[in-house]
Design a protein around this motif. Structure first.
Motif, PDB file in Angstrom:
ATOM      1  N   SER A 173       6.118  -5.805 -19.892  1.00 14.18           N
ATOM      2  CA  SER A 173       7.427  -5.864 -19.237  1.00 14.18           C
ATOM      3  C   SER A 173       7.382  -5.253 -17.842  1.00 14.18           C
ATOM      4  CB  SER A 173       8.472  -5.142 -20.095  1.00 14.18           C
ATOM      5  OG  SER A 173       8.567  -5.717 -21.382  1.00 14.18           O
ATOM      6  N   LEU A 174       6.559  -4.237 -17.656  1.00 10.22           N
ATOM      7  CA  LEU A 174       6.466  -3.599 -16.347  1.00 10.22           C
ATOM      8  C   LEU A 174       5.909  -4.552 -15.295  1.00 10.22           C
ATOM      9  CD1 LEU A 174       5.282   0.042 -17.183  1.00 10.22           C
ATOM     10  CD2 LEU A 174       7.560  -0.754 -16.527  1.00 10.22           C
ATOM     11  N   CYS A 175       5.097  -5.500 -15.724  1.00 11.59           N
ATOM     12  CA  CYS A 175       4.615  -6.511 -14.766  1.00 11.59           C
ATOM     13  C   CYS A 175       5.793  -7.299 -14.202  1.00 11.59           C
ATOM     14  CB  CYS A 175       3.619  -7.440 -15.446  1.00 11.59           C
ATOM     15  SG  CYS A 175       2.109  -6.637 -16.011  1.00 11.59           S
ATOM     16  N   ALA A 176       6.726  -7.691 -15.080  1.00 10.92           N
ATOM     17  CA  ALA A 176       7.925  -8.381 -14.616  1.00 10.92           C
ATOM     18  C   ALA A 176       8.802  -7.452 -13.782  1.00 10.92           C
ATOM     19  CB  ALA A 176       8.715  -8.916 -15.812  1.00 10.92           C
ATOM     20  N   LEU A 177       8.857  -6.167 -14.151  1.00  8.48           N
ATOM     21  CA  LEU A 177       9.664  -5.204 -13.402  1.00  8.48           C
ATOM     22  C   LEU A 177       9.144  -5.037 -11.978  1.00  8.48           C
ATOM     23  CD1 LEU A 177      11.877  -3.094 -13.185  1.00  8.48           C
ATOM     24  CD2 LEU A 177      10.327  -1.445 -14.255  1.00  8.48           C
ATOM     25  N   VAL A 178       7.841  -4.983 -11.824  1.00  8.62           N
ATOM     26  CA  VAL A 178       7.257  -4.868 -10.479  1.00  8.62           C
ATOM     27  C   VAL A 178       7.627  -6.079  -9.636  1.00  8.62           C
ATOM     28  CG1 VAL A 178       5.084  -4.851  -9.201  1.00  8.62           C
ATOM     29  CG2 VAL A 178       5.373  -3.345 -11.174  1.00  8.62           C
ATOM     30  N   GLY A 185      13.346  -6.177  -2.573  1.00  6.07           N
ATOM     31  CA  GLY A 185      13.059  -5.385  -1.382  1.00  6.07           C
ATOM     32  C   GLY A 185      12.696  -3.940  -1.617  1.00  6.07           C
ATOM     33  N   VAL A 186      12.303  -3.584  -2.828  1.00  6.85           N
ATOM     34  CA  VAL A 186      11.853  -2.219  -3.109  1.00  6.85           C
ATOM     35  C   VAL A 186      10.355  -2.163  -2.850  1.00  6.85           C
ATOM     36  CG1 VAL A 186      11.658  -0.392  -4.830  1.00  6.85           C
ATOM     37  CG2 VAL A 186      13.666  -1.903  -4.818  1.00  6.85           C
ATOM     38  N   PRO A 187       9.916  -1.418  -1.834  1.00  7.49           N
ATOM     39  CA  PRO A 187       8.495  -1.441  -1.478  1.00  7.49           C
ATOM     40  C   PRO A 187       7.675  -0.539  -2.407  1.00  7.49           C
ATOM     41  CG  PRO A 187       9.668   0.046  -0.026  1.00  7.49           C
ATOM     42  CD  PRO A 187      10.706  -0.560  -0.932  1.00  7.49           C
ATOM     43  N   PRO A 188       6.398  -0.854  -2.588  1.00 11.61           N
ATOM     44  CA  PRO A 188       5.516   0.064  -3.339  1.00 11.61           C
ATOM     45  C   PRO A 188       5.436   1.414  -2.631  1.00 11.61           C
ATOM     46  CG  PRO A 188       4.476  -2.084  -3.016  1.00 11.61           C
ATOM     47  CD  PRO A 188       5.688  -2.058  -2.145  1.00 11.61           C
ATOM     48  N   ALA A 189       5.313   2.468  -3.429  1.00  8.09           N
ATOM     49  CA  ALA A 189       5.278   3.819  -2.870  1.00  8.09           C
ATOM     50  C   ALA A 189       4.398   4.696  -3.747  1.00  8.09           C
ATOM     51  CB  ALA A 189       6.695   4.392  -2.780  1.00  8.09           C
ATOM     52  N   PRO A 190       3.876   5.802  -3.182  1.00  3.38           N
ATOM     53  CA  PRO A 190       3.075   6.716  -4.012  1.00  3.38           C
ATOM     54  C   PRO A 190       3.842   7.274  -5.208  1.00  3.38           C
ATOM     55  CG  PRO A 190       2.783   7.198  -1.673  1.00  3.38           C
ATOM     56  CD  PRO A 190       3.892   6.192  -1.769  1.00  3.38           C
ATOM     57  N   SER A 191       5.171   7.293  -5.115  1.00  2.00           N
ATOM     58  CA  SER A 191       5.968   7.822  -6.230  1.00  2.00           C
ATOM     59  C   SER A 191       5.826   6.963  -7.477  1.00  2.00           C
ATOM     60  CB  SER A 191       7.441   7.911  -5.826  1.00  2.00           C
ATOM     61  OG  SER A 191       7.970   6.620  -5.540  1.00  2.00           O
ATOM     62  N   TRP A 192       5.346   5.736  -7.342  1.00  2.00           N
ATOM     63  CA  TRP A 192       5.152   4.891  -8.524  1.00  2.00           C
ATOM     64  C   TRP A 192       4.175   5.526  -9.506  1.00  2.00           C
ATOM     65  CZ3 TRP A 192       5.101  -1.108  -7.390  1.00  2.00           C
ATOM     66  CH2 TRP A 192       6.314  -1.462  -6.798  1.00  2.00           C
ATOM     67  N   LEU A 193       3.286   6.364  -9.003  1.00  2.00           N
ATOM     68  CA  LEU A 193       2.316   7.029  -9.887  1.00  2.00           C
ATOM     69  C   LEU A 193       3.001   8.003 -10.848  1.00  2.00           C
ATOM     70  CD1 LEU A 193      -0.572   7.775  -7.347  1.00  2.00           C
ATOM     71  CD2 LEU A 193      -0.457   5.940  -9.052  1.00  2.00           C
ATOM     72  N   LEU A 194       4.213   8.448 -10.484  1.00  5.16           N
ATOM     73  CA  LEU A 194       4.943   9.339 -11.388  1.00  5.16           C
ATOM     74  C   LEU A 194       5.353   8.636 -12.679  1.00  5.16           C
ATOM     75  CD1 LEU A 194       7.245  11.229  -8.858  1.00  5.16           C
ATOM     76  CD2 LEU A 194       5.211  12.112 -10.012  1.00  5.16           C
ATOM     77  N   ALA A 195       5.295   7.310 -12.682  1.00  2.45           N
ATOM     78  CA  ALA A 195       5.626   6.582 -13.901  1.00  2.45           C
ATOM     79  C   ALA A 195       4.628   6.874 -15.018  1.00  2.45           C
ATOM     80  CB  ALA A 195       5.677   5.076 -13.622  1.00  2.45           C
ATOM     81  N   ILE A 196       3.396   7.238 -14.649  1.00  2.60           N
ATOM     82  CA  ILE A 196       2.370   7.485 -15.676  1.00  2.60           C
ATOM     83  C   ILE A 196       2.712   8.711 -16.521  1.00  2.60           C
ATOM     84  CG2 ILE A 196      -0.074   7.978 -16.051  1.00  2.60           C
ATOM     85  CD1 ILE A 196      -0.683   6.355 -13.539  1.00  2.60           C
ATOM     86  N   MET A 273      11.896   7.345 -14.660  1.00  2.00           N
ATOM     87  CA  MET A 273      11.306   6.069 -14.279  1.00  2.00           C
ATOM     88  C   MET A 273      12.026   5.468 -13.078  1.00  2.00           C
ATOM     89  SD  MET A 273       8.638   5.221 -15.999  1.00  2.00           S
ATOM     90  CE  MET A 273       8.568   3.443 -15.791  1.00  2.00           C
ATOM     91  N   ARG A 274      13.328   5.601 -13.005  1.00  2.00           N
ATOM     92  CA  ARG A 274      14.057   5.118 -11.834  1.00  2.00           C
ATOM     93  C   ARG A 274      13.673   5.895 -10.584  1.00  2.00           C
ATOM     94  NH1 ARG A 274      19.827   4.612 -15.076  1.00  2.00           N
ATOM     95  NH2 ARG A 274      19.618   2.409 -15.682  1.00  2.00           N
ATOM     96  N   PHE A 275      13.519   7.194 -10.724  1.00  2.00           N
ATOM     97  CA  PHE A 275      13.106   8.012  -9.590  1.00  2.00           C
ATOM     98  C   PHE A 275      11.706   7.628  -9.113  1.00  2.00           C
ATOM     99  CE2 PHE A 275      10.833  11.923  -8.246  1.00  2.00           C
ATOM    100  CZ  PHE A 275      11.488  12.117  -7.035  1.00  2.00           C
ATOM    101  N   ALA A 276      10.827   7.290 -10.063  1.00  5.56           N
ATOM    102  CA  ALA A 276       9.461   6.939  -9.704  1.00  5.56           C
ATOM    103  C   ALA A 276       9.381   5.570  -9.026  1.00  5.56           C
ATOM    104  CB  ALA A 276       8.569   6.961 -10.942  1.00  5.56           C
ATOM    105  N   LEU A 277      10.198   4.609  -9.459  1.00  6.10           N
ATOM    106  CA  LEU A 277      10.019   3.224  -9.031  1.00  6.10           C
ATOM    107  C   LEU A 277      11.002   2.762  -7.964  1.00  6.10           C
ATOM    108  CD1 LEU A 277       9.392   1.583 -12.547  1.00  6.10           C
ATOM    109  CD2 LEU A 277       7.692   2.305 -10.869  1.00  6.10           C
ATOM    110  N   ILE A 278      12.206   3.299  -7.930  1.00  5.54           N
ATOM    111  CA  ILE A 278      13.253   2.797  -7.041  1.00  5.54           C
ATOM    112  C   ILE A 278      13.435   3.770  -5.884  1.00  5.54           C
ATOM    113  CG2 ILE A 278      15.636   2.011  -6.890  1.00  5.54           C
ATOM    114  CD1 ILE A 278      15.575   1.521  -9.899  1.00  5.54           C
TER     115      ILE A 278
END
Length: 319
Positions: A173-178, A185-196, A273-278
């Protein structure tokens, strides 16, 4: 000579005393109880609960079985559908679309929430991970009685494998979320690593909760019928379709209600997860001590649920 051959052997008369048969010699070995005999020959009670460290070692030795069982269940889940494994992504997306129409459009919960679609989809995916883990846990023992009664293995393997299956489902599901994040328009960011670490803590929490309901469901199968109503109520209180911090700003709720909403474990992991991805979900929208809450819930549910399940290990599949 013939008299000697025909003479029957003389039976030895038993020793007797004045009041009856004499006692056996004092050096004769005393009779052993069944427990002593079992201990002498190294026998143990079948299905007896091992010690907690031994139980953990047994689970570790069966880690390959847990992983293979989870993968097999996930693969077989949509084997009869024509679209096959695509439903692993389509199911949560369709749920998110329904929630967007009902809550975002009709009830206008999107008002004041930037990036509402990524906000909503993240909440749906993360809560579904917990919801499905708990639902699978309620039937982990009662739905596998044939396996439980036929083979000897640590019974915690079953709830843990179901939680691992749901984690694998979430990764699809995270593949679809990305893709949704990038499309809005949500750009990739280093904070995405906090999802782990957030997902690791949530998986620990889910596993502990699944172990608790697995023990309850093994004794009372009706738990599986009640759980959907409990989980639906939990979802509505967890900020899946609406922003908790926005609602709390507009209403003067009692402090106890505010703490309950912010410390709700489902809401905690959704917020992380919202803080990490959005990107628009900044630190100011997180409740105080959110990481401490996440670690505390994971330890409480993970360790407590594991011990609670282990204490009834020898009762599963009986009665």
């Amino acid at each position: 000579m013939s008299q000697l051959l025909d003479k029957p052997p003389t039976a030895t008369a038993p020793l007797s005393g004045p009041s009856g048969p004499a006692d056996p010699p004092s050096d004769a070995a005393p009779a052993l109880s069944p427990a002593d005999l079992a201990a002498r020959h190294g026998l143990t009670v079948s299905g007896a609960r091992p010690s907690l460290p031994a139980y953990v070692r047994q689970l570790w030795h069966r880690r390959h079985f847990i992983t293979a069982f989870a993968t097999a269940k996930l693969t077989a889940q949509y084997s009869q559908a024509k679209l096959g494994q695509l439903w692993q992504i389509m199911t949560p997306l369709l749920n998110a679309a329904v929630y967007y129409f009902v809550f975002g459009v009709l009830m206008n919960t999107r008002h004041g929430v930037p990036d509402y679609v990524p906000f909503l989809v993240t909440g749906v995916f993360v809560f579904t991970f917990t919801q499905q883990s708990v639902m699978a846990g309620t039937r982990a023992i009662s739905g596998s009685l044939g396996l439980v009664r036929a083979l000897h293995f640590p019974r915690a393997s079953l709830p843990l494998s179901y939680c691992l299956q749901q984690l694998q489902q979430l990764l699809f599901s995270l593949c679809a979320l990305v893709a949704i994040l990038l499309a809005f328009g949500v750009p990739p960011a280093p904070s995405w690593l906090l999802a782990i670490p957030a997902l690791a803590l949530q998986f620990t929490f889910n596993a502990g909760l699944a172990l608790v309901v697995a023990r309850l469901g093994a004794k009372t199968p009706d738990i599986a019928q009640l759980m959907p109503f409990v989980l639906r109520t939990w979802m509505y209180a967890s900020g899946v379709m609406w922003s908790i911090d926005t609602v709390l700003k507009d209403r003067h709720l009692p402090h106890a209600v505010t703490v309950l909403l912010e410390a709700n474990p489902a809401a905690v992991y959704i917020d992380l997860m919202r803080f990490a991805l959005i990107d628009s979900f900044h630190a100011g929208r997180l409740p105080d001590h959110v990481w401490a809450w996440a670690v505390g819930w994971a330890l409480l549910a993970g360790v407590g649920g594991f011990i609670y399940f282990w204490k009834a290990e020898e009762t599963y599949g009986r009665g």
